[in-house]
Design an enzyme around this catalytic site. Structure first.
Site, PDB file in Angstrom:
ATOM      1  N   SER A 112     -35.846  45.887  31.564  1.00  0.00           N
ATOM      2  CA  SER A 112     -36.225  46.908  32.541  1.00  0.00           C
ATOM      3  C   SER A 112     -35.196  46.934  33.676  1.00  0.00           C
ATOM      4  CB  SER A 112     -37.650  46.629  33.040  1.00  0.00           C
ATOM      5  OG  SER A 112     -38.094  47.663  33.865  1.00  0.00           O
ATOM      6  N   ASP A 117     -41.693  53.957  24.803  1.00  0.00           N
ATOM      7  CA  ASP A 117     -41.342  53.763  26.214  1.00  0.00           C
ATOM      8  C   ASP A 117     -41.094  55.114  26.885  1.00  0.00           C
ATOM      9  OD1 ASP A 117     -40.206  53.062  28.683  1.00  0.00           O
ATOM     10  OD2 ASP A 117     -39.125  51.351  27.841  1.00  0.00           O
ATOM     11  N   HIS A 144     -43.201  50.672  27.711  1.00  0.00           N
ATOM     12  CA  HIS A 144     -42.198  49.956  28.481  1.00  0.00           C
ATOM     13  C   HIS A 144     -42.557  48.488  28.677  1.00  0.00           C
ATOM     14  CE1 HIS A 144     -38.856  49.405  31.144  1.00  0.00           C
ATOM     15  NE2 HIS A 144     -39.644  48.971  32.100  1.00  0.00           N
TER      16      HIS A 144
END
Lengths: 385, 385
Positions: free
Chosen positions: B149, B331, B364
């Site tokens: 991330s 995601d 995600h």
């Protein structure tokens, strides 16, 4: 209180008392509606359009109000919903602030706006009110009911509760119930409004109005109405301005308003400016309490629960001449599997049920903007009726 | 001011002045870090882990703090990042509130917390601070840098700005820049905070704290960290309670807190309760100003712009021994095409670049929770080094 009635919207009274599904009754309630195109002598060319959460009854331009309507690209002479042939009736949803009775309307018992004293609103109430309105206007049987988004939910409720009212149906980007992601989105939109101190348990006025909550609610809506891919193309990483505003430490007191780039953590990217500008246009043009009531009704809606069985059973019990169900592959709020579910249900009872999964990049809003993809199938469906 | 340092986090001083990329310098700044596993005599088994926006340096349990870390399932003896072999160093990001210097830290010039006087924070600053920290700790060359991330952005910045520092790299669910949808999400999260009157231009304290803004920001984050499909399975349309709270008109004054179902428009669905409970846990455990600074740095990050060319050129200039790039098909924030872009760039300069597009339903956040899918490839990659 904020009511926003287009200039040529007309009104039809609902029978009183109008009983609400979750309790409570309305007296003296009315529904705002507009018509485009002429009713033929046989009276068999009426098409009812049910709207999404925010539109008025002004679906398209007509002699009494030549301003473009919310579905102008789709409704009019020679357009997919061709008003040379069809007599289009569009009703504003019960609970809205655009002509129909809703939270900002005066409560006849007190003369004051209902605000939160308005009874719980369900999609079924919106459908019942629409059905009552068209009956009061003299329509016995409609050629078609068209509903998109929330209007598609209202249409499914209308079809199952008033099955004799229409012969055909077009259902667009809708569902038999809301899924948790959509519930979460709408819940957060409502939270933005009802946690705005100026919402004040629904007692705001023009001077003290929950602008910030409405702004955030609208932005969140816009983020889920379109698709990420479309925004990549439209906005990319374009900046609003080459320079930032003043340094936070020297910034003047932060004021809400149209110049966020000068405030700490204000807009810097074009996508932020776009959201800000569009949301600003909305905040004072829709009543916050109406928004809360309508939004919640979508979360509550559950066609199966409503009909005392499964949604599939409710849809299978319908006997439509023809139906067309359309979904969009990039729709985050009403994903394609939800339109498939409608098709499967309808197909069990109605002979001619079409299904289209459009590849539009424009997400849930595609039916409003992607006329190139939506126009031809709707046009063909109606032409062949 | 809110700083939240895990009990065994240690600190390393940054060289002073530490120059920030967008202007300003820090004096007396420090970086919080933890290590798990032993450094071998050759000093060549150090793996640096860079974190997402909110985690601390406490990546996994170790003797000084046996509490589970934020990546406990992935880091430890016999786990995919096997601390029997690897000496794991996890650093808290510059600007965070969990051990590293950030907006809640005291400004040595005044003795008061920086708040909004903290200089603009960029991902490049976070990378430079991480690089300076590991050098100050004596690591000359790392076996691998792992970032997921925001940590993947920090890792790409670190690799391009300090190419000699690592031999290998694992990049997870990240990107060379943020796309407009992600920018919009984060912008709205920041708006929820900075329009909360209690944010007060960053001058909140424990008594007057922007809880509502932090709650909404966290909920919006959670909505984009997972996928709609996962929520269908987890929550469906399950209600919190069979009955609604009191009628709005008789409701007591609306109070924030853990009982939203009793307030008008409070939570009714399990998905709403889930978001509320999890967000409540977050609001007072992360400093709002730190959140704003870190969030904005992700929007600003643009590897190509940062390196004076395209992102592909910047990545092609790297000469890694091996790299592994992982993305997740569901995601929403860092869509798969962004991981493909990293792979294409790296492949132009590094010999051995692997790519995995995982089918996890967990969006995600999958790297935090879907160990079944993430464990084996990360384990294999590190095993083969």
């Amino acid at each position: 209180m904020a009511e926003f009635v287009p200039p040529a919207t007309r009104f039809v009274d609902l029978p009183a008392p109008f009983r609400m599904r979750r309790g409570g009754v309305l007296h003296g309630a009315r529904i705002g509606y507009e018509t485009v195109g002429e009713l033929n002598p046989a009276g068999d060319n009426a098409v009812l359009i049910l709207t999404g959460l925010s539109p008025s009854a002004h679906v398209a331009a007509h002699p009494d109000n030549p301003a473009p309507g919310w579905w102008e690209a789709m409704v009019g002479p020679g357009k997919p919903v061709d008003t040379n042939r069809w007599h289009v009736v569009c009703v504003n949803s019960l609970g809205s602030c655009m002509g129909s009775t809703g939270p900002p309307s005066p409560d006849p018992a007190t003369g004051e706006p209902y605000r939160l004293r308005f009874p719980d609103l369900s999609v079924e109430d919106i459908a019942d009110a629409a059905a009552a309105a068209v009956r009061a206007l003299g329509y016995e049987r409609l050629a078609c009911v068209i509903g998109a988004s929330m209007g598609g939910m209202s249409a499914l409720a209308l079809l199952t509760r008033h099955p004799e009212l229409t012969r055909n149906h077009v259902n667009i980007s809708s569902a038999v119930h809301s899924l948790p992601f959509s519930i979460a989105v709408r819940s957060l939109q409502r939270e933005a409004i009802h946690t705005d101190p100026r919402w004040d348990l629904g007692r705001y006025d023009e001077e003290s109005y929950p602008d910030r909550g409405m702004l955030m609610a609208r932005k969140l809506g816009m983020m889920t109405y379109r698709s990420a891919d479309e925004w990549d193309t439209r906005f990319g990483r374009t900046r609003v301005a080459p320079e930032r505003g003043p340094e936070p430490s020297s910034a003047p007191g932060f004021e809400p308003g149209p110049e966020p780039a000068t405030a700490p953590f204000g807009a810097e990217f074009e996508v932020e400016r776009y959201l800000e500008c569009h949301a600003q246009r909305f905040t004072r043009r829709f009543d916050p309490n109406s928004y809360l009531y309508l939004s919640r009704s979508m979360d509550w809606f559950d066609l199966g629960e409503s009909c005392g069985g499964t949604a599939e059973e409710a849809l299978a019990a319908l006997r439509l001449d023809k139906a067309l169900v359309i979904g969009v592959q990039t729709d985050l709020l009403f994903p394609l599997r939800q339109q498939r579910q409608i098709v499967e249900g309808l197909s069990a009872g109605s002979a001619d049920v079409g299904f289209l999964a459009l590849e539009s990049p424009q997400g849930h809003d595609a039916f409003l903007v992607d006329t190139a993809r939506f126009g031809p199938p709707v046009s063909k469906f109606l032409f062949e009726l």
